[in-house]
Design a protein around this motif. Structure first.
Motif: not given
Ligand code: NAD
Ligand code: UDP
Ligand code: UDP
Length: 444
Positions: A224, A271, A274, A280, A282, A344-346
């Motif tokens: 992550k 992004y 992702a 994953s 952040r 879990s906020y992406t």
């Protein structure tokens, strides 16, 4: 019969005589051998030979033995002296090495192998990174710091040197890096305007090529990754306060572009990885942060103003001082980064303190917090493309991370002033650098 016994006796006599001869011969050989050994062992020097020739035999032997003994004692003393010098040299080396290893590490929680993560922090020797490292280490994780020391310092993390959970890699992330990690906090990038403007090409490379490398690493190992973005992605904002949904107002070719556009591309890359590679990600949009371990001469407003106030120098406000900023204490920011990584906020999240001040007010706040400060506040020429208003809208962080800053500006500044006072006492000089050629004039 008589003749036979006579013949037998004669034979015995001859054999006996021959044996005697053999015995004498053997004795002679043995004596010569002993003599040879004595001469080769004693190898007399000329001086010794002279003594040998000139003195009675017993005294000569005694003298020779004494000389031999003296020689042996002398060489043993020399060997002992050499060994002592070597030991002293090694002791000094050990003392230096021991000096580098902290006598006692800060307390670290024990984590079992299932809970313990291997966490990579790029830029971990910098201001924010080193505070993050402290928390991750005390939580009991294995931490790998990767830094090229462009703006960071070993001193910021030296209290962990030698700890079994800590590793430091001197590496420039513009080059690929192949290691293993469960999580990556990607913070490597200069953050202060004078630093990133000093080498704009390197700043762009670090935020683009460097970020691709870290995303590539995250993809390979399935880690992550949290990208440290910035409020600068909003540029000189037309919306106030700034929510994450605001797309920004950035000059793509101005002096700040290397940093602002570099971070915007870093977000785009995150992004894209992702979406395309299932990495994953952040993204933290960090607003102005301050606290201990900021570099005394990094040129940011907090370090400049405090250093000036502590030395009774003119506090240099760029422009008319009506521009605003909102300052977040570093421990609050670190809490926000940890909460974001764990959530879990992406989508991007603003992390900052929403209490807003003009720079002019900020100068007075600092002046009043330094006891006996005789500095005057002066304004100078404005900085090109300086954002005029900045305050984070932190509704997303509050709702999704249950995060909001806790440390008041007064408390945070007090701790930071104490840190800078300590830094000043360590150095004999401070070059009152301001990062632009600014014509400072007294404030009305
Ligand atoms: P800092 O300059 O103290 O730390 C950055 C660290 O990254 C330094 O240790 C530096 O040596 C290292 N670094 C730079 N380029 C590198 C490279 N190519 N390879 C390896 N290491 C490299 O800055 P900071 O204030 O601790 O900022 C940390 C992160 O947070 C940065 O990404 C910055 O953009 C972001 N940020 C900080 C603030 C703030 O107010 N401090 C605000 C917004 C965003
Ligand atoms: N990379 C890296 N460490 C890794 C994996 C990749 O530094 O563990 C670098 C790699 O050199 C490449 C970049 O990350 O330049 C992007 O990697 P990715 O796998 O996305 O793309 P590719 O290797 O196909 O260019
Ligand atoms: N600033 C100032 N005097 C200084 C340093 C900075 O007036 O000695 C101003 C700067 O022009 C900007 C604000 O303080 O408006 C914050 O600057 P900083 O470099 O700390 O960070 P920025 O938010 O611009 O990235």
């Amino acid at each position: 019969m008589i003749r036979q016994s006579l013949k037998y006796r004669k034979t015995i006599t001859v054999i006996g005589f021959l044996c005697l001869l053999l015995l004498v011969y053997l004795l002679l050989i043995l004596k010569r051998d002993i003599n040879d050994k004595v001469t080769s062992h004693q190898r007399l020097s000329k001086k010794e030979e002279r003594i040998f020739e000139s003195e009675p035999k017993r005294e000569k032997h005694v003298k020779l033995a004494k000389m031999e003994l003296d020689k042996n004692i002398h060489s043993t003393i020399k060997e002992l002296q050499d060994a002592k010098a070597r030991i002293e040299h090694l002791e000094k080396k050990i003392a230096i090495l021991e000096g580098r290893i902290p006598e006692k590490y800060p307390d670290v929680k024990y984590l079992g192998y299932k809970e313990r993560k291997r966490i990579l922090v790029t830029g971990g020797a910098g201001f924010v990174g080193s505070h993050l490292v402290d928390v991750l280490m005390t939580q009991g994780h294995e931490v790998i710091v990767v830094d090229n020391f462009f703006t960071g310092r070993k001193r910021n993390v030296e209290h962990w040197f030698g700890h079994r959970n800590f590793e430091m890699i001197h590496h420039d992330i513009v080059n690929p890096l192949y290691i293993e990690a469960d999580e990556i906090y990607h913070l490597a990038s200069p953050a202060s305007p004078p630093h990133y403007m000093q080498n704009p090409v390197k700043t762009i490379k670090t935020n683009t090529v460097g970020t691709i490398n870290m995303l590539g690493l995250a993809r390979r190992v399935g880690a992550k990754i949290l990208i440290a973005s910035t409020s600068e992605v909003y540029g000189d904002p037309m919306v106030h306060p700034q929510p994450e949904s605001y797309w920004g107002h950035v000059n793509p070719i101005g002096p700040r572009a290397c940093y602002d556009e570099g971070k915007r591309v870093a977000e785009t890359l995150a992004y894209s990885y992702a979406k395309q590679e299932n990495v994953s990600v952040r993204v933290a949009r960090i607003f102005n942060t301050y606290g201990p371990r900021m570099h005394v001469s990094d040129g940011r407003v907090v370090s400049n103003f405090i250093m000036q106030a502590l030395q009774n120098l003119t506090i240099t406000v760029y422009g008319n001082g009506k521009q605003t900023r909102s300052f977040c204490y570093v421990s609050d920011l670190v809490d926000g980064l940890l909460s974001l990584m764990a959530s879990s906020y992406t989508l991007p999240v603003n992390l900052g303190n929403p209490v807003e001040h003009t720079i002019e007010e900020f100068a007075m706040i600092i002046k009043n917090l330094v006891p006996g400060c005789r500095s005057t506040v002066a304004t100078g020429a404005a900085v090109e493309d300086d954002p005029q208003r900045r305050r984070p809208d932190i509704a997303v962080a509050e709702a999704n991370l249950r995060w909001s800053p806790k440390v008041t500006l007064k408390d945070g500044l007090q701790r930071t002033i104490d840190y800078f006072r300590e830094e000043l006492s360590r150095t004999t000089f401070y070059n009152n650098q301001t990062y632009m050629d600014i014509n400072v004039k007294p404030h009305n």
